[in-house]
Design an enzyme around this catalytic site. Structure first.
Site, mmCIF file in Angstrom:
data_model
loop_
_atom_site.group_PDB
_atom_site.id
_atom_site.type_symbol
_atom_site.label_atom_id
_atom_site.label_comp_id
_atom_site.label_asym_id
_atom_site.label_seq_id
_atom_site.Cartn_x
_atom_site.Cartn_y
_atom_site.Cartn_z
ATOM 1 N N SER A 64 92.464 -24.173 -87.734
ATOM 2 C CA SER A 64 91.578 -23.719 -86.652
ATOM 3 C C SER A 64 90.963 -22.372 -87.018
ATOM 4 C CB SER A 64 92.355 -23.567 -85.338
ATOM 5 O OG SER A 64 92.878 -24.799 -84.909
ATOM 6 N N ALA A 159 89.320 -28.057 -83.954
ATOM 7 C CA ALA A 159 90.030 -26.776 -83.909
ATOM 8 C C ALA A 159 90.513 -26.500 -82.487
ATOM 9 C CB ALA A 159 89.092 -25.668 -84.367
ATOM 10 N N LYS A 160 91.611 -25.772 -82.409
ATOM 11 C CA LYS A 160 92.187 -25.423 -81.113
ATOM 12 C C LYS A 160 91.758 -23.984 -80.805
ATOM 13 C CE LYS A 160 96.694 -26.022 -78.978
ATOM 14 N NZ LYS A 160 96.285 -26.616 -77.712
ATOM 15 N N ILE A 161 90.557 -23.883 -80.264
ATOM 16 C CA ILE A 161 89.906 -22.585 -80.049
ATOM 17 C C ILE A 161 89.998 -22.218 -78.569
ATOM 18 C CG2 ILE A 161 87.664 -21.400 -80.132
ATOM 19 C CD1 ILE A 161 86.981 -23.234 -82.548
ATOM 20 N N TYR A 165 88.738 -24.175 -74.214
ATOM 21 C CA TYR A 165 89.590 -24.614 -73.108
ATOM 22 C C TYR A 165 89.015 -24.284 -71.732
ATOM 23 C CZ TYR A 165 92.919 -26.624 -76.202
ATOM 24 O OH TYR A 165 93.497 -27.459 -77.110
#
Ligand code: PMP
Length: 309
Positions: A64, A159-161, A165
């Site tokens: 990420s 990606a865990k951005i 969220y």
């Protein structure tokens, strides 16, 4: 789900007292959402507390960061040992949730992220199952959101951005206010993507189906990966196939997977009862195997465990 404070948080190489792990109000990522993070769980096992698929989570965290072109000053090995240190030093022998975050700190403003300093923090605290014990046992009610999952050319969905969220939070709040437990998001092409913080599976005629990760704009879930392996080992077929919302309405069973949520049956989608409205036999079997695997009770999955000591 309030946070229970523990003693220490790892921040840029130091273990700080919980209350001192602070950031400045002009922190770059607070303004523009350019941070990356992970959600990891540790479970008690016969041989001591163990972090589930720790290296896979750290690998995804660094992937990420790579998408955001962040220069992370720590190697995967350093982050693995820092994570274990946090669990150990906080005495979290009974298991915990672990939240590593990498973000752009104080010192620069404006949209160019490249000159910004990178900060890394890792916190851990005891945290019950995200959608509640009753949800795990009896299933939850979900609603297809009016919010759409990201177009991959608007946001890099692999990606865990942190900023991504906002989309999940909008969908979650909408679902909760409408009386549901969780939301299902559709991709821009109208196909099912995932939940706000979980992947989704349908079971039809003994076969498991989940949306194709990249095409659906879903996160490549580590729980999804564990569950697909468990399901195959139990003799079920698992397919990555595009699905529309009515595939969920008409499934024999449906469930979601995520580190925080674990494996949770879905008993209703948009007020349609899924199957007979009870956790189905396939879901129940996979759920039991998953809970046994994370606690080190199944030899075949021992490699997924990373003992803290
Ligand atoms: N999708 C999203 C959007 C998530 O935030 C998560 C949680 N990380 C998942 C799926 C499930 O991923 P994992 O099983 O790796 O926790």
């Amino acid at each position: 789900m309030p946070i229970t404070a523990t003693e220490k948080i790892w921040m840029d190489g130091d273990l700080l007292p919980w209350g001192e792990a602070r950031v400045h109000v002009l922190t770059h990522s607070l303004h523009y959402g350019g941070g990356v993070f992970e959600g990891i769980r540790a479970y008690p096992t016969e041989r001591g507390v163990s972090v589930f698929r720790l290296r896979d989570h750290i690998r995804r965290l660094l992937a990420s960061a790579r998408v955001l072109m962040m220069n992370v000053p720590y190697s995967a090995d350093q982050l693995v040992s820092a994570t274990k240190q946090v669990v150990r030093e906080n005495g979290l022998d009974q298991g915990c949730y672990i939240r590593p975050i990498i973000f752009l700190g104080y010192g620069e403003m404006g949209l160019n992220p490249l000159p910004c300093g990178v900060t890394v923090a890792i916190a851990a605290w005891p945290w019950g199952t995200y959608l509640g014990d009753e949800g795990v046992k009896s299933g939850i009610r979900v609603k297809v959101s009016s919010w759409q999952r990201h177009d991959p050319n608007a946001m890099p969905t692999a990606a865990k951005i942190t900023g991504m969220y906002v989309n999940s939070s909008l969908a979650k709040a909408e679902a909760i206010k409408a009386g549901y437990d969780e939301a299902i998001l559709l991709a821009p092409d109208g196909k099912v993507s995932e939940c706000t913080g979980e992947n989704v599976f349908a079971v039809k005629s003994g076969r498991l189906v989940t949306p194709p990760i990249s095409q659906a704009g879903a996160l490549s879930g580590i729980t999804l990966d564990s569950v697909q392996m468990i399901a195959r080992d139990l003799g079920y077929d698992v397919a990555f196939e595009a699905m529309v919302r009515s595939d969920l309405y008409l499934a024999d069973e449906a469930f979601l997977t995520g580190t925080a949520a674990e494996v949770v049956p879905i008993r209703e989608v948009d007020d349609r009862v899924v199957g007979d409205g009870l956790p189905g036999p396939v879901t129940t079997r996979i759920q039991a195997e998953y809970f046994a695997a994370v606690r080190g009770e199944i030899d075949r999955y021992k490699d997924w465990l990373d003992l803290v000591d």
